[in-house]
Motif scaffolding. Structure first.
Motif, PDB file in Angstrom:
ATOM      1  N   GLY A  94      31.187   2.667 -19.102  1.00 46.25           N
ATOM      2  CA  GLY A  94      29.940   1.976 -18.797  1.00 46.25           C
ATOM      3  C   GLY A  94      28.773   2.936 -18.722  1.00 46.25           C
ATOM      4  N   GLY A  95      27.612   2.363 -18.490  1.00 44.20           N
ATOM      5  CA  GLY A  95      26.396   3.174 -18.415  1.00 44.20           C
ATOM      6  C   GLY A  95      25.334   2.643 -19.347  1.00 44.20           C
ATOM      7  N   GLU A  96      24.095   2.761 -18.906  1.00 41.93           N
ATOM      8  CA  GLU A  96      22.965   2.281 -19.716  1.00 41.93           C
ATOM      9  C   GLU A  96      21.741   3.129 -19.403  1.00 41.93           C
ATOM     10  OE1 GLU A  96      20.217  -1.624 -19.518  1.00 41.93           O
ATOM     11  OE2 GLU A  96      22.329  -2.032 -19.962  1.00 41.93           O
ATOM     12  N   ILE A  97      21.077   3.605 -20.444  1.00 44.40           N
ATOM     13  CA  ILE A  97      19.846   4.383 -20.298  1.00 44.40           C
ATOM     14  C   ILE A  97      18.744   3.684 -21.082  1.00 44.40           C
ATOM     15  CG2 ILE A  97      18.698   6.587 -20.739  1.00 44.40           C
ATOM     16  CD1 ILE A  97      21.477   7.915 -20.571  1.00 44.40           C
ATOM     17  N   THR A  98      17.675   3.343 -20.386  1.00 45.00           N
ATOM     18  CA  THR A  98      16.510   2.730 -21.038  1.00 45.00           C
ATOM     19  C   THR A  98      15.287   3.578 -20.728  1.00 45.00           C
ATOM     20  OG1 THR A  98      17.473   0.516 -20.759  1.00 45.00           O
ATOM     21  CG2 THR A  98      15.121   0.640 -21.257  1.00 45.00           C
ATOM     22  N   ILE A  99      14.612   4.033 -21.765  1.00 43.51           N
ATOM     23  CA  ILE A  99      13.414   4.873 -21.609  1.00 43.51           C
ATOM     24  C   ILE A  99      12.253   4.161 -22.304  1.00 43.51           C
ATOM     25  CG2 ILE A  99      12.388   7.128 -22.035  1.00 43.51           C
ATOM     26  CD1 ILE A  99      15.194   8.305 -22.111  1.00 43.51           C
ATOM     27  N   GLY A 100      11.138   4.057 -21.619  1.00 40.22           N
ATOM     28  CA  GLY A 100       9.996   3.315 -22.138  1.00 40.22           C
ATOM     29  C   GLY A 100       9.196   4.061 -23.195  1.00 40.22           C
ATOM     30  N   ASP A 101       7.927   3.661 -23.328  1.00 40.94           N
ATOM     31  CA  ASP A 101       7.048   4.220 -24.354  1.00 40.94           C
ATOM     32  C   ASP A 101       6.316   5.469 -23.839  1.00 40.94           C
ATOM     33  OD1 ASP A 101       7.784   1.964 -25.783  1.00 40.94           O
ATOM     34  OD2 ASP A 101       5.974   0.847 -25.229  1.00 40.94           O
ATOM     35  N   TRP A 102       5.998   6.368 -24.771  1.00 41.64           N
ATOM     36  CA  TRP A 102       5.196   7.559 -24.492  1.00 41.64           C
ATOM     37  C   TRP A 102       5.812   8.414 -23.366  1.00 41.64           C
ATOM     38  CZ3 TRP A 102       1.670   9.185 -27.836  1.00 41.64           C
ATOM     39  CH2 TRP A 102       1.071   8.247 -28.679  1.00 41.64           C
ATOM     40  N   CYS A 103       7.113   8.573 -23.414  1.00 37.98           N
ATOM     41  CA  CYS A 103       7.808   9.420 -22.434  1.00 37.98           C
ATOM     42  C   CYS A 103       8.204  10.747 -23.077  1.00 37.98           C
ATOM     43  CB  CYS A 103       9.053   8.718 -21.896  1.00 37.98           C
ATOM     44  SG  CYS A 103       8.689   7.240 -20.922  1.00 37.98           S
ATOM     45  N   TYR A 104       8.556  11.695 -22.229  1.00 37.88           N
ATOM     46  CA  TYR A 104       9.008  13.010 -22.693  1.00 37.88           C
ATOM     47  C   TYR A 104      10.173  13.457 -21.834  1.00 37.88           C
ATOM     48  CZ  TYR A 104       9.038  18.078 -23.516  1.00 37.88           C
ATOM     49  OH  TYR A 104       9.408  19.369 -23.806  1.00 37.88           O
ATOM     50  N   VAL A 105      11.235  13.958 -22.489  1.00 36.44           N
ATOM     51  CA  VAL A 105      12.381  14.536 -21.787  1.00 36.44           C
ATOM     52  C   VAL A 105      12.534  15.967 -22.287  1.00 36.44           C
ATOM     53  CG1 VAL A 105      14.856  14.398 -21.339  1.00 36.44           C
ATOM     54  CG2 VAL A 105      13.505  12.294 -21.542  1.00 36.44           C
ATOM     55  N   ILE A 119      13.912   4.031 -17.032  1.00 31.39           N
ATOM     56  CA  ILE A 119      12.733   4.899 -16.958  1.00 31.39           C
ATOM     57  C   ILE A 119      11.571   4.149 -17.602  1.00 31.39           C
ATOM     58  CG2 ILE A 119      11.738   7.095 -17.711  1.00 31.39           C
ATOM     59  CD1 ILE A 119      14.645   8.204 -17.692  1.00 31.39           C
ATOM     60  N   GLY A 120      10.461   4.063 -16.894  1.00 25.32           N
ATOM     61  CA  GLY A 120       9.332   3.267 -17.366  1.00 25.32           C
ATOM     62  C   GLY A 120       8.536   3.928 -18.475  1.00 25.32           C
ATOM     63  N   ASN A 121       7.282   3.543 -18.582  1.00 24.72           N
ATOM     64  CA  ASN A 121       6.390   4.069 -19.611  1.00 24.72           C
ATOM     65  C   ASN A 121       5.615   5.288 -19.099  1.00 24.72           C
ATOM     66  OD1 ASN A 121       7.013   1.883 -21.387  1.00 24.72           O
ATOM     67  ND2 ASN A 121       5.591   0.599 -20.244  1.00 24.72           N
ATOM     68  N   ARG A 122       5.294   6.191 -20.030  1.00 25.71           N
ATOM     69  CA  ARG A 122       4.450   7.357 -19.746  1.00 25.71           C
ATOM     70  C   ARG A 122       5.052   8.247 -18.645  1.00 25.71           C
ATOM     71  NH1 ARG A 122       1.709   2.842 -19.996  1.00 25.71           N
ATOM     72  NH2 ARG A 122       1.553   2.757 -17.720  1.00 25.71           N
ATOM     73  N   VAL A 123       6.353   8.370 -18.671  1.00 26.04           N
ATOM     74  CA  VAL A 123       7.054   9.225 -17.702  1.00 26.04           C
ATOM     75  C   VAL A 123       7.303  10.587 -18.342  1.00 26.04           C
ATOM     76  CG1 VAL A 123       9.196   9.559 -16.403  1.00 26.04           C
ATOM     77  CG2 VAL A 123       8.129   7.289 -16.510  1.00 26.04           C
ATOM     78  N   LEU A 124       6.921  11.649 -17.639  1.00 23.38           N
ATOM     79  CA  LEU A 124       7.127  13.016 -18.119  1.00 23.38           C
ATOM     80  C   LEU A 124       8.259  13.660 -17.320  1.00 23.38           C
ATOM     81  CD1 LEU A 124       3.442  14.275 -18.514  1.00 23.38           C
ATOM     82  CD2 LEU A 124       4.916  13.170 -20.212  1.00 23.38           C
ATOM     83  N   ILE A 125       9.302  14.083 -18.027  1.00 26.49           N
ATOM     84  CA  ILE A 125      10.448  14.748 -17.406  1.00 26.49           C
ATOM     85  C   ILE A 125      10.512  16.153 -17.980  1.00 26.49           C
ATOM     86  CG2 ILE A 125      12.951  14.708 -17.109  1.00 26.49           C
ATOM     87  CD1 ILE A 125      12.799  11.652 -17.446  1.00 26.49           C
ATOM     88  N   SER A 126      10.292  17.140 -17.145  1.00 26.51           N
ATOM     89  CA  SER A 126      10.207  18.525 -17.596  1.00 26.51           C
ATOM     90  C   SER A 126      11.591  19.070 -17.963  1.00 26.51           C
ATOM     91  CB  SER A 126       9.551  19.367 -16.505  1.00 26.51           C
ATOM     92  OG  SER A 126       9.277  20.668 -16.977  1.00 26.51           O
ATOM     93  N   HIS A 127      11.665  20.391 -18.183  1.00 30.68           N
ATOM     94  CA  HIS A 127      12.928  21.021 -18.569  1.00 30.68           C
ATOM     95  C   HIS A 127      13.843  21.225 -17.355  1.00 30.68           C
ATOM     96  CE1 HIS A 127      10.009  24.219 -17.643  1.00 30.68           C
ATOM     97  NE2 HIS A 127      11.040  24.902 -17.160  1.00 30.68           N
ATOM     98  N   ASP A 128      15.143  21.321 -17.630  1.00 30.30           N
ATOM     99  CA  ASP A 128      16.164  21.614 -16.604  1.00 30.30           C
ATOM    100  C   ASP A 128      16.216  20.577 -15.487  1.00 30.30           C
ATOM    101  OD1 ASP A 128      17.165  24.093 -17.746  1.00 30.30           O
ATOM    102  OD2 ASP A 128      15.227  24.944 -17.217  1.00 30.30           O
ATOM    103  N   VAL A 129      15.930  19.330 -15.815  1.00 34.66           N
ATOM    104  CA  VAL A 129      16.026  18.226 -14.852  1.00 34.66           C
ATOM    105  C   VAL A 129      17.395  17.562 -15.008  1.00 34.66           C
ATOM    106  CG1 VAL A 129      15.124  15.939 -14.245  1.00 34.66           C
ATOM    107  CG2 VAL A 129      13.547  17.820 -14.763  1.00 34.66           C
TER     108      VAL A 129
END
Length: 230
Positions: A94-105, A119-129
Motif C-alpha cells: 500500500g501507499g499513495e503519494i500525491t504532489i500538487g502543482d508547481w512543487c519542488y523536491v 502534498i499541496g500546491n507550490r510546496v518547496l521541499i529542499s534537499h536531504d528531507v
C-alpha cells in the motif's frame, strides 16, 4: 590511379577473402551477435518507464527516482510544473503519494508512503528531507527479523497482515509550505498552509498554518582539552 586506390582495393579483397573463409553460417551468427549487442546498448541508453501518473509539464530529474512497488500508476501522482530530484517510494502492500502543482523536491530527499502522503500546491521541499508515513518495521525483534528476511528472500510483503507491528498514519502538507534542508517529517502529521519548517527540524506533531517551526537547540560549549574524546 592515386596511391591510395590500390590500398583500398587490397583492403576490399582482404575483407572479401575473410568473409568467404568464414562462410555464410558464421557470418549470420556474427551478425546476430552484433544485433543483440546493439539492442542491449539501446536498452541501457533508453530511460526506463516511470511507474507514476505525471502531468504533462511535470519533470523527473535524472537524479530523481520513482519506486512504485505496487505497480499501480495511480499510487503516485505528480502535478503540473512540479520538479522531482529526490525519491518517491510506495510499498508493495500500500501507499499513495500525491504532489500538487508547481512543487519542488530536492536532491537526496526521500518521500516514502505505506499509507498516504498528500502534498499541496507550490510546496518547496529542499534537499536531504525525509517524509515517512509509516514505521517501516516492528518494534518486536522477532517480527522485525522475519520482515527483513521476507524482503531479502521474496521481496516486500504485498499484504498489510504480513506486517505485524508496523504502523502508519497519513501525512498532509498543505499549499505554500516551505520545508528546508535536513527536515524529518513522521507519520500522522499535518502541516498548515504557508508554514515554514526550519532546517534540521523533526516534525512529529501537527503544525498550524502560517508559522515558523523549528526545534529548540541547546548548544554545549566548553573548553577544549587535548586528548579528550569529543
Amino acid at each position: 590511379m592515386s596511391k591510395k586506390e590500390p590500398i583500398k582495393a587490397m583492403r576490399r579483397n582482404t575483407i572479401t577473402a575473410e568473409s568467404s573463409m568464414l562462410g555464410p553460417k558464421k557470418l549470420h551468427r556474427i551478425a546476430g551477435i552484433i544485433r543483440s549487442m546493439q539492442s542491449q546498448v539501446l536498452k541501457k541508453l533508453s530511460p526506463a518507464p516511470i511507474n507514476a501518473t505525471l502531468a504533462p509539464t511535470a519533470q523527473i530529474d535524472p537524479e530523481g527516482c520513482v519506486e512504485n512497488l505496487k505497480g499501480d500508476t495511480a499510487c503516485i501522482r505528480v502535478g503540473e510544473h512540479t520538479y522531482i530530484r529526490g525519491r518517491l517510494f510506495t510499498y508493495a502492500h500500500g501507499g499513495e503519494i500525491t504532489i500538487g502543482d508547481w512543487c519542488y523536491v530536492g536532491t537526496r530527499s526521500e518521500i516514502w508512503s505505506m499509507n498516504s502522503i498528500r502534498i499541496g500546491n507550490r510546496v518547496l521541499i529542499s534537499h536531504d528531507v525525509n517524509i515517512h508515513d509509516g514505521t517501516a518495521h516492528s518494534l518486536d525483534p522477532d517480527e522485525r527479523h522475519a520482515h527483513f528476511r521476507q524482503i531479502m528472500e521474496s521481496g516486500h510483503p504485498k499484504h498489510a497482515e504480513d506486517l505485524p507491528g508496523v504502523r502508519s498514519s497519513p501525512i498532509v502538507i498543505e499549499d505554500d509550505v516551505w520545508i528546508s534542508f535536513g527536515v524529518i517529517i513522521l507519520q500522522g502529521v499535518r502541516i498548515g498552509k504557508g508554514s515554514v519548517i526550519a532546517a534540521g527540524s523533526i516534525v512529529t506533531h501537527d503544525v498550524p498554518a502560517g508559522v515558523l517551526y523549528y526545534n529548540k537547540i541547546n548548544p554545549v560549549i566548553k573548553p577544549l582539552t587535548m586528548g579528550e574524546a569529543p
